[in-house]
Design a protein around this motif. Structure first.
Motif, PDB file in Angstrom:
ATOM      1  N   LYS A   5       0.840  -1.209   0.000  1.00 31.04           N
ATOM      2  CA  LYS A   5       0.000   0.000   0.000  1.00 31.04           C
ATOM      3  C   LYS A   5       0.875   1.259   0.000  1.00 31.04           C
ATOM      4  O   LYS A   5       0.549   2.261  -0.649  1.00 31.04           O
ATOM      5  N   LEU A   8       1.937   1.760  -3.442  1.00 30.85           N
ATOM      6  CA  LEU A   8       0.834   2.251  -4.288  1.00 30.85           C
ATOM      7  C   LEU A   8       0.660   3.758  -4.134  1.00 30.85           C
ATOM      8  O   LEU A   8       0.514   4.486  -5.114  1.00 30.85           O
ATOM      9  N   VAL A   9       0.679   4.210  -2.873  1.00 30.56           N
ATOM     10  CA  VAL A   9       0.529   5.652  -2.624  1.00 30.56           C
ATOM     11  C   VAL A   9       1.728   6.401  -3.215  1.00 30.56           C
ATOM     12  O   VAL A   9       1.562   7.429  -3.890  1.00 30.56           O
ATOM     13  N   LYS A  11       3.661   5.543  -5.649  1.00 27.77           N
ATOM     14  CA  LYS A  11       3.593   5.528  -7.112  1.00 27.77           C
ATOM     15  C   LYS A  11       2.595   6.568  -7.618  1.00 27.77           C
ATOM     16  O   LYS A  11       2.877   7.303  -8.573  1.00 27.77           O
ATOM     17  N   ARG A  12       1.457   6.610  -6.943  1.00 23.72           N
ATOM     18  CA  ARG A  12       0.453   7.587  -7.375  1.00 23.72           C
ATOM     19  C   ARG A  12       0.977   9.004  -7.208  1.00 23.72           C
ATOM     20  O   ARG A  12       0.876   9.833  -8.107  1.00 23.72           O
ATOM     21  N   ARG A  19       3.013  14.190 -14.015  1.00 20.15           N
ATOM     22  CA  ARG A  19       2.088  14.520 -15.097  1.00 20.15           C
ATOM     23  C   ARG A  19       1.624  15.972 -15.034  1.00 20.15           C
ATOM     24  O   ARG A  19       0.957  16.443 -15.940  1.00 20.15           O
ATOM     25  N   GLU A 268      -4.689  19.960   0.502  1.00 21.04           N
ATOM     26  CA  GLU A 268      -5.733  19.809  -0.513  1.00 21.04           C
ATOM     27  C   GLU A 268      -6.570  18.552  -0.237  1.00 21.04           C
ATOM     28  O   GLU A 268      -7.801  18.584  -0.285  1.00 21.04           O
ATOM     29  N   GLU A 269      -5.884  17.463   0.094  1.00 23.29           N
ATOM     30  CA  GLU A 269      -6.612  16.216   0.380  1.00 23.29           C
ATOM     31  C   GLU A 269      -7.471  16.356   1.627  1.00 23.29           C
ATOM     32  O   GLU A 269      -8.530  15.756   1.746  1.00 23.29           O
ATOM     33  N   VAL A 274     -10.635  13.636   0.929  1.00 26.66           N
ATOM     34  CA  VAL A 274     -10.292  12.320   0.408  1.00 26.66           C
ATOM     35  C   VAL A 274      -9.473  11.521   1.430  1.00 26.66           C
ATOM     36  O   VAL A 274      -9.388  10.299   1.342  1.00 26.66           O
ATOM     37  N   VAL A 277     -11.294   8.706   3.099  1.00 29.18           N
ATOM     38  CA  VAL A 277     -11.471   7.546   2.222  1.00 29.18           C
ATOM     39  C   VAL A 277     -10.167   6.740   2.187  1.00 29.18           C
ATOM     40  O   VAL A 277     -10.185   5.510   2.260  1.00 29.18           O
ATOM     41  N   LEU A 278      -9.055   7.465   2.098  1.00 27.20           N
ATOM     42  CA  LEU A 278      -7.759   6.774   2.064  1.00 27.20           C
ATOM     43  C   LEU A 278      -7.519   6.020   3.372  1.00 27.20           C
ATOM     44  O   LEU A 278      -7.043   4.887   3.374  1.00 27.20           O
ATOM     45  N   SER A 281      -8.726   2.625   3.900  1.00 27.30           N
ATOM     46  CA  SER A 281      -8.046   1.537   3.198  1.00 27.30           C
ATOM     47  C   SER A 281      -6.648   1.276   3.720  1.00 27.30           C
ATOM     48  O   SER A 281      -6.043   0.261   3.393  1.00 27.30           O
ATOM     49  N   MET A 282      -6.089   2.197   4.461  1.00 29.30           N
ATOM     50  CA  MET A 282      -4.717   2.024   4.944  1.00 29.30           C
ATOM     51  C   MET A 282      -4.502   2.810   6.227  1.00 29.30           C
ATOM     52  O   MET A 282      -5.279   3.715   6.544  1.00 29.30           O
TER      53      MET A 282
END
Lengths: 462, 298
Positions: A5, A8-9, A11-12, A19, A268-269, A274, A277-278, A281-282
């Motif tokens: 996890k 994953l975070v 990487k995101r 980007r 911002e999060e 958000v 929500v995160l 999951s973790m």
């Protein structure tokens, strides 16, 4: 802890930043802007240097000779001729030598430096003296540019102290070594009354004094032992200062940009909710770890790009730096630990606030501590073992920047680096523990930021 | 049982947000979390989600789930929605699915399934900020269920939805329940709780004040009151107490220990023709107000 996890975070966070157009603007735009400014600065320098060369060469191209008409026989030309040519090896001479001998500059850029070097050498040369029997012969030589100036001593100088200093024109005046001539005239005048030893004593009456102390105290700065000096040599290559500056400024820019990114992202999060929500999951610790890792990778990418953009041209222009692989590894360790420390503390404190303004207030002091070493760099450059340099190298919030600078200038010993890195790593570990607690509590807090006392209370409760 | 909460308490400074609460949630049931604002529902949900650690007591999942990551076994739709508004729909859902422990392939399949199920496939490659509020709400719901967890916590799942979307989401919730998913439905809408929930838990000021099967609770509060349409009139009997007669309608209250079935048997045996029978239902909202007021008055 769930590594999958965290990754994953991370990487995101990494790809989201990469980007975004602002990443590329900062990554490529900033170095290009700095290069552009450097180019403009160099261009202006070369232009001004070229213009100065022309002015100087127009001023006079006569040899560096002063004509002397001395019917009174007060100027001892033989003594003046016997004065040694000064041995010059100033920092400026070494810099010119480095630029012309070590750098692979293109011919157009090289020319002004060559001219400047010739001019500097010419300026450093001693004046010579040439005796003339009469004023007419001297003035003739002056007109023909065989000499730069003519000193005419009155035949009755010993009683009337008269004389002339003649130049070709008002525009062609030079800085003559008047003091040198004066000394010889004084000696000439005194020679009628005293012997040479007395004259020596009269011209330098304190030269023979010895310095003594009634009490001796321990020296404030101990002189480095020869072997210690050999262990920690200052770099000979003057351009290595550029490396020190590059590393320390790079460290500051990278850490500030990435921690700011981290903080803004989290605020911002928090604002768009958000985070809850995160967190469903973790764990908060995994989320914090993923963010620090991901944005650290972004900073490292930026560092690589900047290194390529900034260091490659330097390697092309110069013979290279004296930096060893070990020093590069140390720099990377300072960078990684410095980033981790600041990012961890900023995330912990930043989790308590709800907007960017409050976040800035909380983290301002930390960032200030981080850049304090910048102000002491000139001082540390002169005296790397000073208390300021040592303190900043050991104090964990200052050490990344100070150590990066000292690594660049070659004044950081391995032993000192190991102690400083150990302190930095230990501080990061403590910060991680406290920040994880704050992060878990603060991340879902809303409303105005708590006071420092409230933060301490929260830490106790956590 | 899929979830067991035992004697759980949580305080924030002097405020006791949850006070010694215990309950269990059965598999394949929908349990309503009811209570006024500040009752401690969100804190309790966050403790179930392992976002907050309880000060006392413990929260346990079913024994067959405890070996796995607890957070992967529970889907959560928070009351205050949170999405990466500048990200695209599909990539957001894939990310949340991966965070719940799904493989890339499984995450992709589940995402496509639920996007299709809620008719959102067309907007899958759009940025979330471009979607309407209702569609954002549906994306939020999908993010909670995308991993198909055995336990789902939905906090006000219908807020911001129009009637068409309410129907769509309602059907999905019922379908999930039929598939064996246990659902905690936290809501202030009593009619929704009455429609969906098998069981309810009513909280006030951090304490659990009422719990049980919804129908039993309603019956309990309805007090055995019936409306029976008969011809002729019901003969007097100690089995019931006549409250009111209105033409053929007899409003009666059954005596203690008398069930509706035994009362109907007696009516038939008495030769009374029955045209209709309707138990009198006390609305859940009335029960909510009554119980909260009673708890406040203590």
């Amino acid at each position: 802890m769930k590594p999958a996890k965290i990754l994953l975070v991370a990487k995101r966070e990494y790809w989201v930043q990469l980007r975004h157009w602002s990443f590329w603007l900062v990554t490529f735009g900033l170095p290009l802007l700095l290069m552009l400014m450097g180019g403009v600065f160099l261009g202006v320098f070369l232009y001004l240097a070229g213009r100065e060369m022309k002015n100087l060469s127009r001023t006079d191209n006569a040899p560096k000779v002063i004509g002397v008409v001395d019917p009174a026989q007060v100027v001892d030309l033989a003594a003046l001729a016997a004065l040694d040519e000064p041995q010059r090896d100033t920092k400026r001479d070494r810099t010119f030598r480095f630029i012309l001998e070590e750098m692979n500059l293109p011919a157009d850029m090289r020319r002004p430096f060559e001219q400047a070097d010739v001019m500097m050498r010419e300026m450093a040369k001693r004046y010579r003296y040439q005796a003339f029997t009469d004023r007419e012969a001297g003035e003739e030589a002056l007109r023909e540019r065989g000499i730069r100036a003519l000193l005419v001593i009155d035949p009755d100088y010993r009683t009337n102290f008269r004389g002339d200093l003649v130049y070709v024109s008002e525009k062609k005046q030079h800085r003559l070594p008047i003091r040198e001539i004066e000394q010889q005239i004084s000696r000439g005048l005194m020679r009628a009354h005293f012997d040479e030893a007395t004259i020596d004593h009269m011209t330098e009456p304190l030269a023979g004094l010895e310095t003594r102390f009634l009490q001796t105290e321990p020296a404030l700065v101990e002189e480095a032992a020869p072997d210690q000096a050999a262990q920690e040599p200052q770099r000979e290559n003057p351009m290595d200062l550029v490396l020190g500056g590059f590393f320390s400024m790079g460290m500051i820019m990278l850490v500030l940009i990435s921690t700011n990114r981290l903080l803004m992202g989290m605020v911002e999060e928090k604002q768009n909710r958000v985070l809850e929500v995160l967190l469903s999951s973790m764990s908060a610790g995994d989320l914090m770890g993923g963010k620090v890792l991901g944005l650290g990778a972004v900073a490292f990418t930026q560092f690589l790009v900047w290194s390529m953009l900034g260091l490659l041209p330097m390697f092309m222009l110069f013979r290279g730096f004296d930096m060893s692989v070990l020093e590069l590894v140390l720099f990377l360790l300072y960078f990684v630990l410095g980033y981790l420390l600041l990012a961890t503390v900023i995330l912990g404190l930043g989790s308590l606030v709800s907007n960017a303004q409050e976040a800035g207030q909380w983290t301002g002091y930390l960032i200030l501590m981080f850049i304090v070493p910048l102000y002491g760099m000139p001082f540390v450059l002169k005296n790397p073992d000073s208390w300021f340099g040592t303190f900043c190298t050991m104090f964990p919030f200052c050490s990344p920047v100070m150590a990066a600078f000292r690594l660049g200038t070659g004044s950081l010993g391995l032993g000192e680096a190991i102690i400083s890195l150990t302190i930095l790593a230990a501080t990061w570990y403590l910060a991680l523990r406290f920040s994880a607690k704050l992060f878990r509590l603060g991340i879902l807090m809303t409303g105005s930021a708590p006071s420092p006392l409230k933060v301490l209370k929260l830490l106790r409760e956590a | 049982m899929i979830l067991s909460v035992s004697a759980v308490s949580k305080s924030f400074g002097a405020l006791k947000a949850v006070d010694n609460v215990s309950f269990t949630i059965a598999k394949g049931r929908i349990c309503g979390f009811l209570g006024p604002n500040g009752a401690g529902k969100t804190t309790l949900i966050r403790m179930i989600m392992d976002i907050y650690a309880p000060d006392e007591g413990q929260v346990d999942l079913a024994p067959d789930l405890v070996d796995r990551d607890r957070k992967n076994q529970i889907g959560y739709l928070p009351e205050v929605r949170g999405l990466y508004t500048r990200a695209k729909v599909r990539e957001t859902l894939l990310y949340f699915a991966r965070l719940k422990g799904l493989s890339k392939q499984q995450a992709r399949e589940n995402t496509d399934f639920f996007l299709d199920r809620l008719k959102m496939t067309d907007v899958a490659d759009q940025k979330i900020e471009k979607l309407s509020k209702g569609n954002q709400q549906k994306i939020q719901l999908i993010s909670a269920i995308v991993a198909k967890p055995p336990l789902l916590i939905l906090d006000e799942p219908f807020s911001g939805l129009d009637p068409v979307n309410i129907k769509m989401v309602s059907d999905l919730i019922s379908e999930l329940c039929r598939e064996g998913v246990s659902i905690v439905l936290s809501t202030h809408q009593m009619n929704q709780a009455e429609t969906f929930c098998h069981d309810i838990l009513l909280f006030n000021k951090g304490r659990l004040v009422l719990s049980g099967e919804l129908e039993a609770i309603i019956q309990q509060f309805s007090g055995g009151v019936l409306m029976v349409e008969t011809v002729p009139e019901i003969p007097p009997s100690p089995l019931y107490r006549l409250l009111r007669r209105d033409g053929k309608e007899n409003h009666i209250e059954l005596a203690e220990d008398i069930t509706i079935t035994s009362f109907l048997h007696w009516l038939v045996w008495s030769g009374v023709e029955i045209f209709g029978l309707q138990p009198h239902r006390v609305p859940l909202s009335d029960i909510f107000i009554q119980e909260v007021s009673r708890h406040e008055a203590r």
